[in-house]
Design an enzyme around this catalytic site. Structure first.
Site, PDB file in Angstrom:
ATOM      1  CE1 TYR A  68      53.596  78.713  24.943  1.00 21.66           C
ATOM      2  CE2 TYR A  68      52.257  79.623  23.188  1.00 21.66           C
ATOM      3  CZ  TYR A  68      53.479  79.196  23.663  1.00 21.66           C
ATOM      4  OH  TYR A  68      54.582  79.252  22.852  1.00 21.66           O
ATOM      5  NE  ARG A 101      63.154  86.786  24.721  1.00 21.05           N
ATOM      6  CZ  ARG A 101      62.331  85.794  24.375  1.00 21.05           C
ATOM      7  NH1 ARG A 101      61.210  85.560  25.024  1.00 21.05           N
ATOM      8  NH2 ARG A 101      62.651  84.977  23.386  1.00 21.05           N
ATOM      9  CE  LYS A 108      57.359  78.449  24.932  1.00 22.68           C
ATOM     10  NZ  LYS A 108      57.155  78.776  23.528  1.00 22.68           N
ATOM     11  CD  GLU A 126      60.606  78.796  25.286  1.00 26.17           C
ATOM     12  OE1 GLU A 126      60.598  77.765  24.603  1.00 26.17           O
ATOM     13  OE2 GLU A 126      60.277  79.920  24.845  1.00 26.17           O
ATOM     14  CG  ASP A 127      61.243  82.654  26.859  1.00 26.39           C
ATOM     15  OD1 ASP A 127      61.341  82.523  25.616  1.00 26.39           O
ATOM     16  OD2 ASP A 127      60.168  82.921  27.417  1.00 26.39           O
ATOM     17  CG  ASP A 173      60.160  77.160  21.455  1.00 28.09           C
ATOM     18  OD1 ASP A 173      59.860  76.781  20.318  1.00 28.09           O
ATOM     19  OD2 ASP A 173      59.329  77.585  22.279  1.00 28.09           O
ATOM     20  CG  ASP A 174      62.700  81.769  22.688  1.00 28.16           C
ATOM     21  OD1 ASP A 174      61.524  82.131  22.710  1.00 28.16           O
ATOM     22  OD2 ASP A 174      63.261  81.174  23.638  1.00 28.16           O
ATOM     23  CG  ASN A 196      54.019  86.051  22.475  1.00 32.93           C
ATOM     24  OD1 ASN A 196      53.020  86.341  21.853  1.00 32.93           O
ATOM     25  ND2 ASN A 196      54.878  85.130  22.060  1.00 32.93           N
TER      26      ASN A 196
END
Ligand SMILES: NC(=O)C1=CN([C@@H]2O[C@H](COP(=O)(O)OP(=O)(O)OC[C@H]3O[C@@H](n4cnc5c(N)ncnc54)[C@H](OP(=O)(O)O)[C@@H]3O)[C@@H](O)[C@H]2O)C=CC1
Ligand SMILES: CC(=O)C(=O)O
Ligand SMILES: [Mg+2]
Length: 624
Positions: free
Chosen positions: A135, A188, A206, A278-279, A301-302, A441
């Site tokens: 991760y 992203r 993930k 995600e992202d 999730d973000d 991150n």
């Protein structure tokens, strides 16, 4: 022991279709035969071997002699056997022997390709050691160098060229009983920007935590990269880039692809398949979650996962400072998915406590790249309007901090070192115990390091970060930063939602997850400086979140399951993946029992790597 080969194969968990056809399901076998048509040598592969070596069943040295005989694979391994514990010891020794994080990552991937259960057992028993590898931060390097380290399929790539055929692509996946999908379009990735199809690394990372922390069986999970091109010029010019070498497709064509994907998931895997976004770049992230939240079982999730995990941190700040949330002044640096997800859930929490929306928003400030968000900014996006203040513009973050004197500063900008000495000193000047959440991150993008945060606030700050930071010794006190990362909530949310077969996921779930996480943080954690539980407890946290979420889904009649289980805890426990080999036959075969050797890592390291201390001494002498 009287056990036939067929029974043994059943015991080990092979499906009927797998052992009746020579190479697993009929189609791949025929396909392989076609591929190898002109090669007489490959036609002679012994079929049983393929099944025994399948990563889901392969036990390697842990196959007892009896099992090796019955499966017809005796002689493939040396004559000794290893217990699962001894195997785990070997994995740990191998993992420790590798120093470079990306090499550790590759080692673990190779392990996954060989022994899936052992891989997940290692992940869940050594979570603290492994999390920074599978991760953040290492997964960031994995995505940035994806073209170089790409090996074999770990998920499905659905490209813009697959429009009209997404159902067929989904049907190509080896598992048919998929219950959750993690999908990214690479728009992203962490704070690294547009990484196109290389974003697959994040979907697989993930999902590894779905199993390692959430205990969700890996065969129920599928990683997807929607490849619609990339605007990253460096990738477009990289000969090793694995995705479509075109500019990102936008507008209706892109939206239609996502719509077709959602519908295809339902058609192939069923209506309560959990879809985890995600992202995606922020505008797309909000667009899709708003469009789909109430008609699909899905979550972002973000936005929502981050909102939930950081709200848990805020609840911890309340306890440490003895000041209620409505007495704090919040400053968000960045106005993307993460910041807005947190700010929106915070407003919901304040409103749930009886505070009017207008009052809830009064003490929440947002500072984005262009400066403080004020009412005189033209064409402000809808989400930001309620946080815009009637104030003169302020361009620099340092000046905003000085002006509004936040007690809680949140960074989700992807800009490393944004919280400089001036910002941190200014916070400490105005508050006895300010809180800082440097969420970006990987580590290189963190708004500040733990060391900087403590140093410039005389060790008074309550610091949390998205990526892991080691404890810091300051004024003879050891301070342990907490990891404010959505990984502390999403495995549990997924466990609850998919085990309860939720039709959709209401916002209340994210508040439930936040409270469950906050309640898991002990006084001891807080005294050590952390607003979060230790990562080694992340499995327990995930189960507790899963349980509370599933109970809520059942209570609100949002479940497709009939009848609903009477004992939800028992039901959930029965659902969990067990990374242990089942049905091991005793090692009763003719080889003599060898004397066992204690598992002593120092001896192992000396045997295989030589005496590291001596080596270091020699290196230093040589340098002199
Ligand atoms: N810890 C965790 O669990 C999570 C962490 N994150 C991290 O958060 C970061 C942001 O993610 P996300 O919100 O989706 O990304 P976005 O790119 O959508 O948001 C970044 C925001 O930061 C703003 N920004 C850029 N530079 C500055 C600056 N110098 N000062 C103030 N604001 C600035 C941008 O403004 P503009 O648009 O005007 O450029 C934008 O509003 C990433 O690094 C990601 O890894 C994300 C999710 C979870
Ligand atoms: C943690 C996470 O989801 C991110 O950085 O995007
Ligand atoms: Mg993310």
């Amino acid at each position: 022991m009287n056990i036939s080969r067929l029974n043994l194969i059943k015991c080990l968990g092979f499906r009927r279709s797998m052992y009746l056809s020579p190479l697993g399901p009929a189609y791949p076998w025929q396909y392989c035969k076609r591929l190898t048509h002109n090669n007489p040598h490959t036609d002679c592969i012994r079929p049983s071997l393929h099944t025994v070596l399948d990563t889901r069943f392969n036990k390697g040295l842990a196959f007892t002699m009896k099992e090796r005989q019955l499966l017809g694979v005796n002689g493939l391994w040396p004559c000794s056997t290893r217990s699962p514990d001894e195997q785990l010891f070997g994995i740990r020794a191998n993992f420790e022997a590798r120093k470079d994080p990306i090499v550790k990552y590759s080692y673990l991937q190779a392990l996954r390709g060989r022994h899936e259960r052992l891989y997940f057992r290692f992940l869940s028993e050594y979570t603290e050691l492994v999390l920074p590898i599978i991760y953040t931060p290492t997964v960031g390097t994995v995505c940035s160098t994806f073209g170089l380290i790409f090996r074999s399929p770990v998920g499905l790539y659905i490209t813009i060229y697959d429009r009209g055929h997404i159902v067929e692509v989904l049907q190509n996946w080896r598992e048919t009983n998929i219950r959750a999908i993690c999908v990214t379009d690479g728009g992203r990735i962490l704070g690294l920007g547009d990484l196109g199809a290389s974003g697959m690394g994040i979907s697989t990372g993930k999902l590894a935590l779905y199993t390692a922390l959430g205990g969700i069986p890996p065969n129920l999970l599928l990683a997807v990269a929607l490849d619609v091109g990339t605007d990253n010029e460096q990738l477009l010019a990289d000969p090793l880039y694995v995705g479509a070498r075109i500019k990102r497709v936008k507008g209706p064509e892109y939206d239609d692809l996502v719509q077709e994907f959602m519908d295809a998931v339902v058609e192939v895997f069923g209506p309560d398949t959990f879809i985890h976004f995600e992202d995606f770049a922020t505008p797309n992230a909000f667009k899709f979650i708003r469009k789909y939240q109430h008609c699909f079982s899905c979550f972002n999730d973000d936005i929502q996962g981050t909102g939930s995990s950081v709200l848990a941190g805020f609840l911890g700040v309340e306890k440490v400072t003895n000041h209620k949330l409505n007495e704090h002044v919040f400053l968000f640096a960045g106005a993307g998915s993460a910041s807005m997800g947190i700010a929106n859930l915070l407003v919901k929490e304040l409103m749930d406590r009886g505070i009017k929306e207008e009052d809830a928003c009064k003490n929440i400030y947002v500072h984005e790249a262009g400066g403080l968000v004020t009412q005189n900014i033209p064409n402000l996006v809808e989400d930001l309007k309620r946080f815009a203040k009637k104030m003169d513009p302020i361009a620099k973050l340092e000046d905003t901090v000085e002006k509004i004197k936040p007690s809680i500063l949140v960074g989700a900008t992807g800009v490393g070192n944004l919280f400089n000495e001036q910002v941190l000193r200014s916070l400490a000047k105005n508050h006895k115990q300010p809180a800082v959440f440097a969420l970006s991150n990987p580590t290189s993008k963190s708004e500040c390091t733990a060391e900087q945060a403590y140093k410039f606030t005389e060790g008074r700050v309550i610091f949390s970060a998205g990526s892991p930071f080691p404890p810091v010794l300051i004024n003879e006190k050891r301070l342990t930063p907490g990891q404010a990362n959505n990984c502390l909530v999403y495995p549990g949310i997924a466990l609850g939602v998919l085990s309860a077969h939720a039709r959709y996921v209401p916002d209340e779930v994210y508040t439930i997850a936040a409270y469950t996480l906050a309640n898991y943080t002990t006084e001891e954690n807080r005294k050590a400086g952390s607003l979060y539980p230790a990562i080694k407890d992340a499995n327990d946290v995930a189960f507790a979140i899963g349980l509370n979420v599933a109970k809520y889904i059942f209570k609100k009649n949002l479940s497709n399951l009939h009848p609903i289980p009477e004992d939800v805890c028992e039901y959930l426990s029965g659902f969990l993946y067990r990374p242990h080999y089942e049905h091991t036959l005793p090692n009763t075969w003719e080889y003599p029992k060898f004397q066992s050797v204690p598992l002593d890592s120092e001896t192992v390291v000396k045997t295989y790597l030589g005496d590291i201390k001596d080596k270091k001494g020699e290196e230093q002498k040589a340098q002199k």
